[in-house]
Write an enzyme that holds these catalytic residues in place. Structure first.
Site, short mmCIF file in Angstrom:
data_model
loop_
_atom_site.label_atom_id
_atom_site.label_comp_id
_atom_site.label_asym_id
_atom_site.label_seq_id
_atom_site.Cartn_x
_atom_site.Cartn_y
_atom_site.Cartn_z
N ASP A 328 6.25 -7.53 -2.92
CA ASP A 328 5.62 -5.70 -2.84
C ASP A 328 6.57 -4.81 -0.58
OD1 ASP A 328 4.27 -7.57 -1.00
OD2 ASP A 328 2.96 -6.00 -0.12
N GLU A 329 6.12 -3.98 -1.25
CA GLU A 329 6.26 -2.44 0.10
C GLU A 329 7.24 -3.31 1.09
OE1 GLU A 329 1.56 -2.17 0.81
OE2 GLU A 329 2.28 -3.96 1.48
N SER A 330 9.08 -3.42 0.42
CA SER A 330 9.65 -3.98 1.41
C SER A 330 10.51 -2.90 1.75
CB SER A 330 10.67 -4.70 0.36
OG SER A 330 10.55 -6.10 0.53
#
Ligand code: TNX
Length: 513
Positions: A328-330
């Site tokens: 997530d959220e890279s």
């Protein structure tokens, strides 16, 4: 005249006695069973009762011991565990493995309560365990006390046949933003298991901390284990302690899914080993609450062998079939780097014999068959995952994130996905949340709790209870058989049980506790 009076008194006692027990079909069981048929009369547990295990099976023995451990303190009864040949009691409880009922599946059970015996039968030990959890809820709330109580320990006769809608009913704890001790984790597992949750997803790494011993790379804990949000003493689990959590969960029909969040959410790793950074400079430990600023160096081969070492050690102590790779959220990993990275992670995890789970962003990669996408934020990712053949775990933040505040008055928690009151967290239907994601595309549901703003188990309890109970029912009971108006009455009755257990639940005004 005297005799008449005595008779009248006796009659009165016996009728009030009968009235004191609700009919089985009126018992406020959560999650709601598939079918409940009331019978005549009632069963009374006594100091003559035994727990009888007709088949010798190690898992069933553990379930028998679990049942005894839950019934003994309040009743004060010994409840010996015996085989069929040795039984010598009255009003016994039988735990019977039988392969006779295919409708019940792997986790279903039949609970038959007669005036002189109780029998739980199931195809698998998991079913017997679920039957035991239902049985606990049929006694008065006092059964949950840790000290001796006075009660009649009577429950109404009848038959319950029950099995789950979804095979994956999960809850997640973020132990990276704030660290929680082994005993806290066990406590949370024990409470969630009461409502037949069967997956514990443990978020073991993030920017703020690394929480699991890796023998080959000791700095992960020596450095990365030292920080958490707001500073303070954090910590980590030794592999021994992790195994202890896994077996504690297993007895409760709960599979542990470890998560190592990659390639973003990795500041604690980047601070522990300089070589994981593209510039070979170790990052500083981080104690804030921003997300999306860190990434592993995806262009270095050594990153992949490092990760493989880590996943290998954790897999070796994880009997369950899943490994969660985060994803997530890279935000600072370029998409052209992110996709091949996630592809390679799927290869590593497959080699270790596990199925990949990742947050919905992993749908952007080339999903392997048997990779699972956990929907939390972006519906189009989840739909893309389904188009690529993956099944979805439903954790929509606006309905299932237990770190969302109940309302504007909640003193901790977040509200980026909106406020989440008790009704809203119950009153949603997994198969009609995202157009394009149908019943057959869904593996199950999961309620995560993120801990940027939550640092004690008492506060976890406050955020999780009672909402986690509702999500447990969303996963167990098909949407056509449940309504909020019926659920809220049953939930009200759980209040006494939670009180006896000492759970710091949020006394929502939506419920007539
Ligand atoms: C989003 S949910 C995150 C987490 C935060 C959470 C707070 C997800 C996959 N990522 O990093 O802790 O929001 O609610």
């Amino acid at each position: 005249m005297r005799i008449l009076l005595l008779l009248l008194i006796l009659m009165n006692i016996s009728t009030s006695y009968a009235n004191s027990v609700d009919k089985l079909a009126e018992m406020p069981i959560i999650p709601k069973p598939f079918s409940v048929v009331s019978g005549n009369g009632s069963f009374k547990l006594s100091d003559k009762s035994e727990i009888c295990l007709p088949t010798s099976n190690i898992e069933v023995s553990k379930i028998g011991a679990f049942l005894r451990e839950k019934l003994r303190p309040a009743t004060g009864f010994m409840l010996p565990i015996v085989g069929l040949a040795d039984q010598n009691g009255k009003s016994n409880i039988y735990l019977v493995l039988s392969q006779t009922n295919s409708v019940l599946g792997d986790e279903g059970y039949q609970l038959t309560i007669g005036p002189s015996r109780i029998e739980i039968s199931a195809n698998k030990p998991a079913g017997l365990f679920n039957g035991v959890q239902t049985l606990r809820q049929l006694f008065s709330a006092k059964i949950e006390a840790s000290t001796h109580q006075v009660d009649s320990w009577v429950i109404p006769a009848g038959v319950i046949r029950d099995f789950p809608e979804y095979s994956y009913r999960g809850f997640m704890l973020d132990v990276a933003r704030h660290f929680f001790s082994v005993s806290d984790v066990k406590h949370y597992i024990d409470l969630a298991s009461m409502y037949k949750m069967n997956i514990f997803h443990i978020h073991l790494s993030d920017d703020q901390g690394w929480r699991i011993e890796i023998k080959k790379w000791p700095e992960l804990t020596a450095t990365g284990g030292k920080s958490q949000v707001g500073g303070g003493t954090a910590g980590f689990y030794t592999q021994e302690q992790y195994r202890d959590i896994v077996s504690y969960a297993a007895i409760r029909n709960i599979t542990v899914i470890p998560e190592i969040d990659l390639p973003g959410h990795t500041n604690a790793m980047l601070a522990s080993y300089a070589q994981l950074n593209c510039d070979n400079k170790a990052k500083k430990l981080y104690t804030g609450t921003e997300v999306g600023f860190s990434t592993l160096c995806t262009s270095k081969e050594s990153t992949y062998s490092f990760i493989e070492d880590v996943l290998k050690e954790i897999s070796a102590i994880t009997p369950g079939g899943y490994f969660h790779i985060g994803g997530d959220e890279s935000h600072v990993t370029k998409l052209e780097d992110y996709i091949p990275f996630v592809n390679r992670m799927q290869g590593i995890v497959a080699k270790l014999g596990k199925h990949v789970i990742g947050w919905d962003e992993i749908a952007l990669s080339d999903l392997k068959p048997n990779s699972f996408v956990q929907y939390w934020g972006k519906a189009e990712n989840a739909v893309l995952g389904v188009q690529k053949g993956a099944k979805v775990i439903m954790s929509p933040a606006m309905y299932a994130y237990l770190d969302m505040k109940y309302d504007s008055l909640t003193t901790f928690g977040l509200n980026w996905a909106g406020y989440l009151d008790v009704q809203k967290s119950y009153d949603w239907i997994p198969e009609s949340i995202v157009p394009g994601i149908k019943r057959e595309n869904i593996l199950g549901v999961e309620a995560p709790i993120w801990t940027e703003s939550i640092s004690t188990m008492k506060n976890i309890e406050y955020m999780a209870f009672p909402r986690i109970i509702g999500i447990a029912e969303v996963g167990w009971c098909s949407s056509s058989r449940r309504t909020w108006s019926d659920y809220k009455l049953r939930l009200a009755k759980q209040g006494d049980r939670l009180k006896v257990l000492g759970v710091n639940y949020y006394p929502s005004k939506q419920i007539a506790w």
